[in-house]
Design a protein around this motif. Structure first.
Motif, mmCIF file in Angstrom:
data_model
loop_
_atom_site.group_PDB
_atom_site.id
_atom_site.type_symbol
_atom_site.label_atom_id
_atom_site.label_comp_id
_atom_site.label_asym_id
_atom_site.label_seq_id
_atom_site.Cartn_x
_atom_site.Cartn_y
_atom_site.Cartn_z
ATOM 1 N N ALA A 119 0.856 -1.180 0.000
ATOM 2 C CA ALA A 119 0.000 0.000 0.000
ATOM 3 C C ALA A 119 0.895 1.234 0.000
ATOM 4 O O ALA A 119 2.037 1.189 0.469
ATOM 5 N N LEU A 120 0.393 2.345 -0.543
ATOM 6 C CA LEU A 120 1.228 3.517 -0.772
ATOM 7 C C LEU A 120 1.973 3.959 0.491
ATOM 8 O O LEU A 120 3.182 4.213 0.455
ATOM 9 N N ARG A 121 1.265 4.030 1.615
ATOM 10 C CA ARG A 121 1.917 4.479 2.847
ATOM 11 C C ARG A 121 3.017 3.507 3.269
ATOM 12 O O ARG A 121 4.107 3.926 3.704
ATOM 13 N N GLU A 122 2.764 2.209 3.130
ATOM 14 C CA GLU A 122 3.764 1.203 3.489
ATOM 15 C C GLU A 122 4.946 1.256 2.524
ATOM 16 O O GLU A 122 6.105 1.065 2.927
ATOM 17 N N PHE A 123 4.650 1.534 1.256
ATOM 18 C CA PHE A 123 5.710 1.649 0.260
ATOM 19 C C PHE A 123 6.641 2.818 0.586
ATOM 20 O O PHE A 123 7.876 2.689 0.554
ATOM 21 N N GLU A 124 6.061 3.974 0.906
ATOM 22 C CA GLU A 124 6.872 5.141 1.248
ATOM 23 C C GLU A 124 7.678 4.873 2.518
ATOM 24 O O GLU A 124 8.841 5.290 2.628
ATOM 25 N N ALA A 125 7.077 4.170 3.475
ATOM 26 C CA ALA A 125 7.784 3.844 4.709
ATOM 27 C C ALA A 125 8.958 2.897 4.435
ATOM 28 O O ALA A 125 10.042 3.040 5.026
ATOM 29 N N ALA A 126 8.763 1.955 3.534
ATOM 30 C CA ALA A 126 9.828 1.010 3.192
ATOM 31 C C ALA A 126 10.998 1.729 2.525
ATOM 32 O O ALA A 126 12.171 1.420 2.795
#
Length: 583
Positions: free
Chosen positions: A457-464
Motif C-alpha cells: 500500500a502507498l503508505r507502506e511503500f513510502e515507509a519502506a
C-alpha cells in the motif's frame, strides 16, 4: 521576552484546482460580474492547500493563485531568473554571508474570519510573518516535505529542529529562547536578516518556492487541522467560500498590491483576469470535449487522446488545429528512475552489479508501454530545464546491451546470476506501478538476475523506502528550481540529514567536488566541477536513469500572454482569455 513587529493578522479562505464548467455563479451578496474569466481543468483534486505540505504539482499550482513568497520568477525571462515579489528588492548581501531581506510596506493578507482583532479584515504582512512561515516548514512536528530543502540552508537550523522537536510551534515561535542560535531574525517590522550556510546555491530559490509562501499564524491557529482546506495569503486571487471539490471559483483580490508585468510596458496592473473557474474532470474524454469546445484554456493530453490527435511527425492534426487550438511540447524537469539501496551489503558494495542491471534495462519500451510515447530516454541525473542539462549526454551504461550486461554481471561475481539471491523489489500496489516493476524485473531476468516483488500500500511503500528496508524500488523526482543542485543535493553524503539522499549514496570525492562547485565563482571552473559530478554519478550508477516525461499541451490560440514556465506555479495573474494583449 517577546518581540512583536506585527499587529493584528489577516487570512483568506481558499481551495484549489482548475477547469471551467457552465453553471459557476457568483455570490449574490457580492454581485460580482467578471468580464475576464480564465477556465482550467485538472484530473485530480489538490491533496492540500497548505504550502508546507503541498508537494504535488496540482496542489502547488492551485495554492499559488492565492499565496506568494518573497521572490518570484520573472515570467518571460529565459534562462529563468528571479525577481522580487513581497520584497522591495533582491536580497542584499552583507558581511560574512549575511543576507538582508526588506519587505514591501502595505502588503495585506486576504480578509478572513481568522483575523478576529480586525473583524475579519486582512492586516499588513510583517517580517515576523515570514519568519513564522519559515519556522513552520522547518519544525519537526509539521512534517513538511520541504525540510529536505531547508536542511543545511541556514546557520543553526538543523540543530534548532532537533532542539525544538517536542515544543509547540504556535505557542513558542515568537519567543527569543525558541529562536536562539538560529540564523534568522527580524531587525524591524519590515526587515529580516538571514545567515545562509555556504555549501548551497539554493537559498534564493527557496524564497520563491510554494512551500515558503507567507501564511499568518492566526490562520494556522484558527483552522487547525483544516488549514489545508483554506488559503490565507497575499496573492492576486481569493477563493470563494462556496468552492469545493469538484468546482472552485477564484476571484480577483481587491487588496492585491499594485504590480505590473515586468516583461513589457503596460498601464494595466495585475492580475488581468477577474475570475478563475476550476473544475476537476477525471475522464480524459470529457476533458477533451471541453477543450474542443474551448471551455478550458489548455489541456495536457492523456495517452488515449494523444494517440488520436497527434500525427506521426509529433504535430497537432490539421482538423484540430483549424478549431482554434495549438500544440505546445513541454520538456518536464523530472526523472523517473530505478533506485538502489546502497546501504545494502549486496548492491551497495558492488558497482559492477549495478552497472550490469543498468545495461539490461531498455528505455524505449518503458516510454511506449507506460507513457504512450510522451517521454524521452534519460542518460544521467540532470533533467531538462536545469542549467547544465545536456541532451547529447552519452552514458554507455544506459545503452541497452545484454552482452555487456552479462559481462559486467560475471565480473561482479555472479556469472549468469549464479550465487545471487533474488533482489527484494518493493512497489506501490497500484496497477501502473506493479506493471512497471514487472517490466523492469523481466529486463533483469534476461541476464539471470531474479527479483522478489513485494507490492505494498502507498503508505507502506513510502515507509519502506524511507527505512531502506528493500534493495530496489522505482521513483520519480521533479526539480523544484532551475539549478543542478535541485537534483545533485540528493546524492550529497555529508549532510546531517540524509533523508533526501534516497539511495544513501556516499562518495567522499563527490562531496568534496560538490562543495567546490557550490563555492566556485568562475563559471568555467564551476562547469568543470559540474561535469565531474555528473561523471561520478554516471559511473557509480546509484540509480538506473530511466526517462524524462514530455507533456503535449493543447492551448487555445486566443489565450493571450501565455508562456509555459517549468518552475513558476503562479502564472495565472499574467493570463488573458480574451486574446487581447494588456494595454
Amino acid at each position: 521576552m517577546k518581540r512583536h513587529f506585527w499587529l493584528g493578522h489577516r487570512f483568506v479562505v481558499i481551495l484549489a484546482a482548475a477547469i471551467f464548467v457552465a453553471g459557476f455563479s457568483c455570490s449574490k451578496k457580492e454581485k460580482f460580474e467578471p468580464k475576464e474569466v480564465l477556465r482550467f481543468g485538472i484530473a485530480v483534486a489538490p491533496k492540500t492547500l497548505d504550502p508546507a505540505k503541498a508537494e504535488d504539482v496540482t496542489s502547488q499550482t492551485e495554492l499559488k493563485h492565492g499565496y506568494e513568497g518573497l521572490l518570484q520568477y520573472s515570467y518571460h525571462k529565459r534562462p529563468y531568473a528571479l525577481e522580487p515579489a513581497l520584497l522591495e528588492s533582491m536580497p542584499e548581501p552583507g558581511p560574512e554571508g549575511v543576507q538582508v531581506l526588506r519587505l514591501k510596506k502595505g502588503i495585506l493578507f486576504h480578509d478572513d474570519p481568522c483575523f478576529k482583532s480586525t473583524g475579519g479584515k486582512g492586516r499588513e504582512v510583517t517580517a515576523e510573518d515570514w519568519i513564522f512561515s519559515f519556522l513552520r516548514v522547518a519544525h519537526a512536528k509539521t512534517q513538511s516535505y520541504a525540510w529536505a530543502w531547508l536542511s543545511g540552508s541556514l546557520v543553526g537550523l538543523d540543530a534548532w529542529r532537533v532542539r525544538t522537536a517536542d515544543q509547540d510551534l504556535l505557542r513558542n515561535w515568537i519567543q527569543e529562547d525558541f529562536q536562539k542560535g538560529l540564523g534568522i531574525r527580524a531587525l524591524d517590522r519590515y526587515t529580516i536578516e538571514v545567515k545562509p550556510l555556504g555549501r548551497s546555491r539554493k537559498f534564493q530559490y527557496l524564497l520563491a518556492s510554494p512551500a515558503l509562501s507567507v501564511v499568518p499564524f492566526e490562520a494556522v491557529e484558527h483552522y487547525g487541522n483544516e488549514f489545508g482546506n483554506h488559503v490565507v495569503g497575499t496573492g492576486a486571487f481569493r477563493l470563494d467560500p462556496i468552492s469545493k471539490d469538484p468546482k472552485w471559483v477564484w476571484t480577483r483580490n481587491p487588496t492585491f498590491r499594485q504590480e505590473f508585468d515586468s516583461s513589457f510596458s503596460t498601464t494595466q496592473p495585475l492580475p488581468y483576469a477577474d475570475q478563475i473557474l476550476v473544475e476537476r474532470i477525471s475522464d480524459p474524454q470529457q476533458s477533451w470535449k471541453r477543450m474542443l469546445a474551448q471551455e478550458v484554456e489548455w489541456m495536457d493530453l492523456a495517452p488515449v487522446i494523444y494517440e488520436k490527435v497527434i500525427t506521426a511527425g509529433k504535430h497537432l492534426s490539421k482538423e484540430v488545429s483549424e478549431q482554434g487550438l495549438r500544440l505546445e511540447k513541454i520538456q518536464i524537469p523530472n526523472l523517473s528512475y530505478v533506485a538502489f539501496n546502497l546501504s545494502d551489503k549486496v548492491l551497495g558494495k558492488n558497482r559492477l552489479l549495478r552497472q550490469a542491471l543498468s545495461l539490461s534495462l531498455q528505455a524505449e519500451p518503458w516510454i511506449d508501454l507506460f507513457y504512450g510515447g510522451q517521454a524521452q530516454a534519460a542518460f544521467g541525473p540532470l533533467v531538462p530545464g536545469l542549467l547544465g542539462f545536456d541532451f547529447q549526454l552519452s552514458n554507455p551504461l544506459r545503452k541497452f546491451n545484454l552482452v555487456k550486461a552479462r559481462e559486467h554481471l560475471a565480473k561482479a561475481g555472479f556469472p549468469g546470476g549464479e550465487g545471487l539471491a533474488p533482489l527484494v523489489y518493493v512497489t506501490s500496489d497500484d496497477e501502473g506501478s506493479r506493471q512497471l516493476t514487472e517490466y523492469v524485473s523481466k529486463s533483469f531476468q534476461q541476464i539471470g538476475v531474479k527479483t522478489e516483488i513485494r507490492p505494498l500500500a502507498l503508505r507502506e511503500f513510502e515507509a519502506a523506502k524511507a527505512a531502506r528496508s528493500a534493495q530496489i524500488w522505482n521513483s520519480t523526482w521533479r526539480a523544484d528550481f532551475p539549478d543542478p543542485e535541485a537534483i545533485l543535493f540528493r546524492f550529497y553524503g555529508s549532510a546531517n540529514d540524509l533523508s533526501a539522499n534516497e539511495s544513501l549514496y556516499q562518495n567522499p570525492t563527490f562531496d568534496r567536488t560538490f562543495d567546490k562547485w557550490v563555492a566556485e565563482k568562475n563559471p568555467k571552473t564551476a562547469q568543470a566541477h559540474l561535469k565531474a559530478l555528473v561523471d561520478l554519478l554516471t559511473e557509480d550508477a546509484p540509480w538506473i536513469y530511466g526517462i524524462h516525461r514530455v507533456s503535449y499541451r493543447v492551448v487555445k490560440k486566443d489565450l493571450a500572454n501565455y508562456q509555459h514556465h517549468d518552475f513558476d506555479f503562479g502564472i495565472s495573474k499574467y493570463l488573458r482569455s480574451s486574446g487581447k494583449r494588456p494595454k
